[in-house]
Design a protein around this motif. Structure first.
Motif, short mmCIF file in Angstrom:
data_model
loop_
_atom_site.label_atom_id
_atom_site.label_comp_id
_atom_site.label_asym_id
_atom_site.label_seq_id
_atom_site.Cartn_x
_atom_site.Cartn_y
_atom_site.Cartn_z
N UNK A 282 -7.90 -22.85 -0.38
CA UNK A 282 -8.16 -23.84 0.67
C UNK A 282 -9.43 -24.62 0.38
N UNK A 283 -9.54 -25.80 0.95
CA UNK A 283 -10.80 -26.52 0.93
C UNK A 283 -11.83 -25.64 1.64
N UNK A 284 -12.99 -25.50 1.05
CA UNK A 284 -14.03 -24.71 1.70
C UNK A 284 -13.91 -23.21 1.47
N UNK A 285 -13.00 -22.81 0.57
CA UNK A 285 -12.91 -21.38 0.26
C UNK A 285 -14.25 -20.93 -0.32
N UNK A 286 -14.68 -19.73 0.04
CA UNK A 286 -15.98 -19.25 -0.44
C UNK A 286 -15.87 -18.70 -1.85
N UNK A 287 -17.03 -18.58 -2.51
CA UNK A 287 -17.04 -18.03 -3.87
C UNK A 287 -16.48 -16.61 -3.86
N UNK A 288 -16.79 -15.88 -2.81
CA UNK A 288 -16.31 -14.51 -2.68
C UNK A 288 -14.78 -14.45 -2.61
N UNK A 289 -14.21 -15.37 -1.86
CA UNK A 289 -12.76 -15.42 -1.75
C UNK A 289 -12.13 -15.76 -3.09
N UNK A 290 -12.75 -16.69 -3.79
CA UNK A 290 -12.23 -17.06 -5.12
C UNK A 290 -12.34 -15.87 -6.08
N UNK A 291 -13.47 -15.19 -6.03
CA UNK A 291 -13.67 -14.03 -6.91
C UNK A 291 -12.62 -12.96 -6.65
N UNK A 292 -12.31 -12.75 -5.36
CA UNK A 292 -11.31 -11.75 -5.01
C UNK A 292 -9.96 -12.10 -5.62
N UNK A 293 -9.59 -13.37 -5.54
CA UNK A 293 -8.31 -13.81 -6.09
C UNK A 293 -8.28 -13.63 -7.60
N UNK A 294 -9.35 -13.99 -8.25
CA UNK A 294 -9.42 -13.85 -9.71
C UNK A 294 -9.24 -12.39 -10.11
N UNK A 295 -9.92 -11.53 -9.39
CA UNK A 295 -9.85 -10.09 -9.66
C UNK A 295 -8.42 -9.57 -9.49
N UNK A 296 -7.77 -10.00 -8.41
CA UNK A 296 -6.40 -9.55 -8.16
C UNK A 296 -5.41 -10.09 -9.20
N UNK A 297 -5.63 -11.34 -9.62
CA UNK A 297 -4.77 -11.93 -10.64
C UNK A 297 -4.88 -11.12 -11.94
N UNK A 298 -6.11 -10.75 -12.30
CA UNK A 298 -6.31 -9.97 -13.52
C UNK A 298 -5.71 -8.57 -13.36
N UNK A 299 -5.89 -7.99 -12.17
CA UNK A 299 -5.34 -6.65 -11.93
C UNK A 299 -3.82 -6.63 -12.02
N UNK A 300 -3.21 -7.78 -11.79
CA UNK A 300 -1.75 -7.87 -11.86
C UNK A 300 -1.25 -8.10 -13.28
N UNK A 301 -2.20 -8.16 -14.22
CA UNK A 301 -1.80 -8.25 -15.62
C UNK A 301 -1.88 -9.66 -16.22
N UNK A 302 -2.32 -10.62 -15.43
CA UNK A 302 -2.41 -12.00 -15.93
C UNK A 302 -3.84 -12.31 -16.37
N UNK A 303 -3.99 -13.40 -17.11
CA UNK A 303 -5.31 -14.00 -17.26
C UNK A 303 -5.50 -15.02 -16.15
N UNK A 304 -6.73 -15.18 -15.71
CA UNK A 304 -7.00 -16.13 -14.64
C UNK A 304 -7.77 -17.34 -15.19
N UNK A 305 -7.22 -18.54 -14.95
CA UNK A 305 -7.91 -19.78 -15.35
C UNK A 305 -8.27 -20.55 -14.10
N UNK A 306 -9.52 -21.00 -14.00
CA UNK A 306 -9.95 -21.74 -12.81
C UNK A 306 -9.99 -23.24 -13.07
N UNK A 307 -9.55 -24.00 -12.06
CA UNK A 307 -9.73 -25.45 -12.07
C UNK A 307 -10.43 -25.81 -10.78
#
Lengths: 336, 336, 336, 336
Positions: free
Chosen positions: B6-31
């Motif tokens: 979402x617009x205004x998502x916090x860094x913490x929220x983004x970090x959580x998503x990245x962590x979960x994406x990696x935990x699911x076996x993917x690489x995470x790329x940010x834009x």
């Protein structure tokens, strides 16, 4: 019934219709307008034979004057039906809240949710064991294992349990574990399933199909009543419309108001599926109650962001607690 | 998959998503856009775990980049599938016409229709034995008696037979009598039935649900192929829209064109249900063929004005004969 | 924006997209999945030029990350907008009820209705002077004569007046007589009319089009705000769906809840058009208020069975009085 | 007309209806069924007064026996109407192809397109000068400058020109430059615009509204004919349904077939808007012709991937050329 003849129908075509109407056991009354003629079938006869005239030469349409549903109607049964699920009455004046996870995923997930929703005031536990999923590659439910967990959750909390049945073959085993059987939206016109449920002795939660008219929904319930099971609760869960970006479905609260008026059966609303978005579930729950719903069914999950299905429309425990607080005094509570 | 924050998502929220994406076996790329951030899950991992993030704090949506269906797709199977029903091939270049009554009503009705449609050029016989009817008070089909009449009609004419199956329990007996099993529109997402049919060795005619998207329809077919049955013919029979006064359904011929492009499965069109009116069935049959249909399924009755179901959309023998004449050279014919 | 490349897009196609994204003033970030590549346009540039890439070779779709509306959004204007119509404030916390006949039919009809609705607690008078009618043979409204009667009704009762404007040419004369101008559902995307109203200094009641998405409705309001008129009230009046037998439209109360969340503009609900049936207007009024509506607009006629338009959805004076009594304390009242 | 009384209507209610029917100039005929009574209004009288009875006590519904449209109907005018646009006849047996860009963007874009579509066989040029856009921030068309470019393109190629008119105020200037005026889908029920066009002497291309029933579409045309302009071509361009992911709209070809049957007006199909996707426009063009369309309207752009609007549904020159080759012999051609 009225058989509307086309403009320009010949005398021979009209005569044929009159003859067929009489042969079907009715009297035929003619009304001749400036443009068109109408043949009314009066009295009682074999309805099907008159309906078949839709395809006769010179006929524009055959219109039923009487309503197609009988047993679900207040005309036949004016007082509200009260459906009893375990120790809970739906339709008796108190607002009933059914809550729980979309799918049963694990013992811990189910038991913690059951305790949380009970504490917040829910009186029936929901949880999917057999899941109808759009794709064969999605999580299909834990099946029998989930049924046993639901039994355990009931033993722990005292909450009666509702779960979905997808096939006539599963009715028996689900009846062993559940207090109420849910017909999912996609199965509303699975008539083999309806017939099997009509013969069971369990109450049925009948979801409206995503493209079912109110009349078709009532006729699906009529299958249950005509088959011998009058313990039916109607569930409005949103219809499919062109607006499917901002909301998953369009919650049709006028349908709730109309069913209450036409039928004696209780109605609950499902704002979780009806909107597909957590942020407006509480306000739409209040709107559903204002529209006359006897109850609500709400998806709750300890960690919606880890749910195997329907996460975006699941409330966590704190959100559900807040929703319950906002519903006001009419709510039946398992707290006390 | 793409996780749109979402617009205004916090860094913490983004970090959580990245962590979960990696935990699911993917690489995470940010834009990182001016307003919003997108986390891409790259590589291969556990898709469900990323999809569940739809419900995570700060997440607006999770978008799949890959298509959800596999086996029905031309990507996996580029050549046209040819489905064999008795001695008839659907999808092999010749136009196949399936014809017969909505319901089997009597021996005479069925046999006379079978002979008439064969004479006119149809190569498969249709006829309902078990009928899904909106109301419990309508004619529900002759059941097993109808199945035997269908067998008799096949013996008489040599036409293979297709009939609807409504329940997993009926698959076995219907397989004894029919050459192809039809899944009706209301059962397109009856997943228990699809699973039972996947295990049968008979070809399946899969009607599109009245409110099913093209994607959902393909995924219903995917259930059959994933379960081991690749002899599937898709049938477009009209969708439910706001226009339901002049036509019973809206025949979606773009769906025919798209299925031919996306999938290797054959497609037939059902202008009888797709329009609900006899007068435009011939012209819409030609339009369906122009849109790429491999075949047509048409309701024919000796006396539509006496039919127990679907009379207004049934052709009599003369009308059907005329329709066939208008279809042109590509039609496979049982005449020769 | 994200440019999703098709599976199998060539390197040359990807390079072309990257080049075009850069030429449009953005930075291009690539994400390469196992099946597909996504090119993200980051920073700020000429949006149109990237959107046009939808048609480029190898491109599957272009997805906007940012929302298309700006001025109507709470992001730009977090506080609730209060719209002032004569001496009445819409959006300021009190529930506002707009009431009156569908069409102004006669002096007596209008004045008696104006007095009755005022007495019952309505604070704004509605009445159609120019009527958009499906058929050219139906009553088209009294036009200027009706405008003068509306002025007289205001003088008599003190109620400000809202009436529909159908054409840019009529804006001036209607502004002389009315306190608020209504854009009818069929004109929601009449952009010439929206532009003319943006330049007027009168508040606008913007009805949702029968097949308008929530996003399109917000963008229609954006035309008004972008053109300089921020005195806009949104009006949910039901959408067109397959259910058009039991209810005229489907009242989408989730849209009310969502507009309140997304936008700072006030929202009113129109259960008269939204349901088309008198018997459920009171209960749906209460549901709309529970969903967050700032007001209601209700059709009232002294003799609905003699109304020249919309009789079946018009309340008589006694029914309206009863509806008002059921709305509770939050209602702004002209009684006091 | 038929006034259907509710079940349980009192004798007093029936008497009131009979009295009102007679007061409206009709004779009243009663049909008393076992459950309900029907009062038929026979002869000729004031229709509005009987329709208003929908709101009377004890009345369930009022059903018109006659069709609401007159002048557009084959009953009034059995022969096909031929509409003449410049030197081109629509409805005279030859297939007419209208082609050109969605929006006029520049002199070079328009002139090159005009020459290309002429060369491929199109006989009318389309191009938008005033563009109805969902968002105020999207390209709104070049206006008068575009009109002059359209005149120049006609002078160059000899092709007559059709362009959209959005407001009654623009009718005059557009008539100076265009040979045919288009009413866009969103303006189908902009009755002020229809009235202005009824008074012009130019042929009108009337697009079907995205949620307009066939009956409403015919009644919009009736506004034009009743106002004095019988040079009307109907244009089916897809309706809005739940299927809006795979196709932008649902092209309703049964509507084409029905309009040809009910009305004498010519019909063209717009597969560009009707599907929104380039890849199936050729096949759906052929399907539309098979359904009975008198013509097609196709969006063509020299560089779809640079188009300011509708790129994904625009064909480039080579694609359009191929489409034309696939249409067969009936096509009117400007080539010769």
């Amino acid at each position: 019934m009225l058989v509307n003849m086309r403009e320009g129908a010949t005398q021979q075509e009209i005569d044929y219709v009159v003859e067929r109407v009489c042969a079907a056991g009715y009297q035929a009354h003619l009304t001749c307008g400036t443009e068109k003629t109408v043949v009314a079938a009066v009295g009682s006869g074999r309805r099907n034979e008159v309906e078949a005239l839709r395809a006769a030469a010179g006929v524009e349409d055959v219109v039923a004057i009487s309503t197609p549903y009988k047993l679900v109607s207040r005309k036949v049964h004016p007082e509200d039906t009260i459906v009893t699920v375990g120790n809970v009455q739906i339709g008796g004046g108190k607002l009933v809240v059914v809550a729980g996870p979309c799918s049963v995923e694990s013992r811990e997930q189910l038991l913690s949710t059951a305790e949380a929703v009970k504490k917040a005031g829910a009186t029936i536990l929901r949880g999917g064991a057999y899941k109808p999923r759009t794709s064969p590659y999605e999580f299909q439910g834990l099946g029998e294992e989930a049924l046993e967990l639901l039994s355990e959750a009931r033993a722990l909390t005292g909450l009666p349990v509702v779960t979905e049945v997808m096939s006539p073959q599963d009715v028996e085993i689900i009846c062993e574990h559940a207090d109420m059987l849910q017909v999912g939206a996609r199965n509303m016109q699975n008539f083999s399933l309806l017939r099997a449920l009509a013969e069971s002795n369990k109450p049925v939660l009948l979801k409206r199909g995503p493209s079912a008219t109110i009349k078709e929904w009532l006729l699906a319930a009529e299958y249950l009543l005509a088959g011998g099971n009058s313990q039916v609760v109607m569930c409005e869960r949103g219809i499919r419309t062109f607006e499917n970006e901002m909301t998953r479905n369009t919650l049709d609260l006028a349908a709730v108001a109309l069913i209450k008026q036409i039928s004696h059966l209780p109605v609950v609303a499902d704002p979780s599926h009806g909107t597909g978005r957590r942020d407006i579930i509480p306000v739409m729950s209040r709107a559903a109650v204002a529209a006359g719903a006897d109850g609500l069914i709400i998806e709750v999950h300890p960690h919606p962001e880890r749910a195997l299905s329907d996460g975006p429309q699941s409330l966590d425990f704190a959100m559900f607690d807040k929703l319950m607080s906002g519903l006001g005094d009419r709510t039946m509570s398992a707290k006390a």
